[in-house]
Design an enzyme around this catalytic site. Sequence first.
Site, short mmCIF file in Angstrom:
data_model
loop_
_atom_site.label_atom_id
_atom_site.label_comp_id
_atom_site.label_asym_id
_atom_site.label_seq_id
_atom_site.Cartn_x
_atom_site.Cartn_y
_atom_site.Cartn_z
N HIS A 152 0.83 -1.21 0.00
CA HIS A 152 0.00 0.00 0.00
C HIS A 152 0.87 1.26 0.00
O HIS A 152 0.69 2.17 -0.82
CB HIS A 152 -0.92 -0.03 1.23
CG HIS A 152 -1.87 1.11 1.31
ND1 HIS A 152 -3.24 0.95 1.15
CD2 HIS A 152 -1.68 2.44 1.54
CE1 HIS A 152 -3.84 2.13 1.27
NE2 HIS A 152 -2.91 3.05 1.52
N GLU A 153 1.82 1.30 0.90
CA GLU A 153 2.66 2.50 1.02
C GLU A 153 3.61 2.63 -0.16
O GLU A 153 3.96 3.73 -0.56
CB GLU A 153 3.42 2.48 2.34
CG GLU A 153 2.54 2.39 3.58
CD GLU A 153 1.45 3.45 3.64
OE1 GLU A 153 1.61 4.53 3.02
OE2 GLU A 153 0.42 3.20 4.29
N HIS A 162 1.96 4.52 -2.90
CA HIS A 162 2.10 5.97 -2.68
C HIS A 162 3.50 6.45 -3.08
O HIS A 162 3.65 7.51 -3.70
CB HIS A 162 1.85 6.30 -1.20
CG HIS A 162 0.44 6.10 -0.76
ND1 HIS A 162 -0.65 6.43 -1.54
CD2 HIS A 162 -0.07 5.61 0.41
CE1 HIS A 162 -1.76 6.16 -0.88
NE2 HIS A 162 -1.44 5.66 0.30
#
Length: 219
Positions: A98-99, A102
């Site tokens: 997820h990170e 980003h």
Amino acid sequence: MRHENGKDKTGKTREMVNKILSLKHKSPFVGTLIEAMSDAGCKVNPYKHICIEDCHSNFNIFGGFDSENNQVVLCQNKFDDVYLDFDKFAQMESLLSHELVHAFDHCRANVDFYTNPKHLMCSEIRAASLSGQCTYGSNLIESTLNAVQSYHKTCVRKAALRSFRALFPAWSLDQSYNLLNEVFYSCYNDFSPFDRIPLTKKQAELSYKAYLNRHRYKV
């Protein structure tokens, strides 16, 4: 996010991250994103760009991406509440992926997470969609694909809205929903660097193999 140093406590979390990154256990989600970031000129050094710390107990988060320092921050003290090692591994794999979405978005497009709500919402949609947090098990048969796609979109919408509101708490629920609806399909259908939306882990594995072999037949 405030961090509290806890060097001696981070060893097990670092071991888990190293396992996820290892050739034997490498996550196809994490693997694709790390390869793509390297190709985009943002090579990931796990010990420099993946930071493991104790996070403030008042924040109900497991991690985040610090775009100012180009670091994924993982909150090891939050994982103490996850009792089963398998669940810890699965949650860490999903969180790290997820990170890294980003981080990839910041690398390729210099996304403004702090002052541009549209940028943040779009990246949260992509992170929820491409990190594995909304995938079904990989043993589903083809006849259930429509149901899987429907579940995946619903899960992504909920996860993106939840993450967005955690960072923009002053926004009302209606305002957040309206922004989600405005950007959802354009951002959901942007599945770079994958070659498809990975609805299952098997699809993520196929996408990872395709990424690694993308130049194989070029002359």
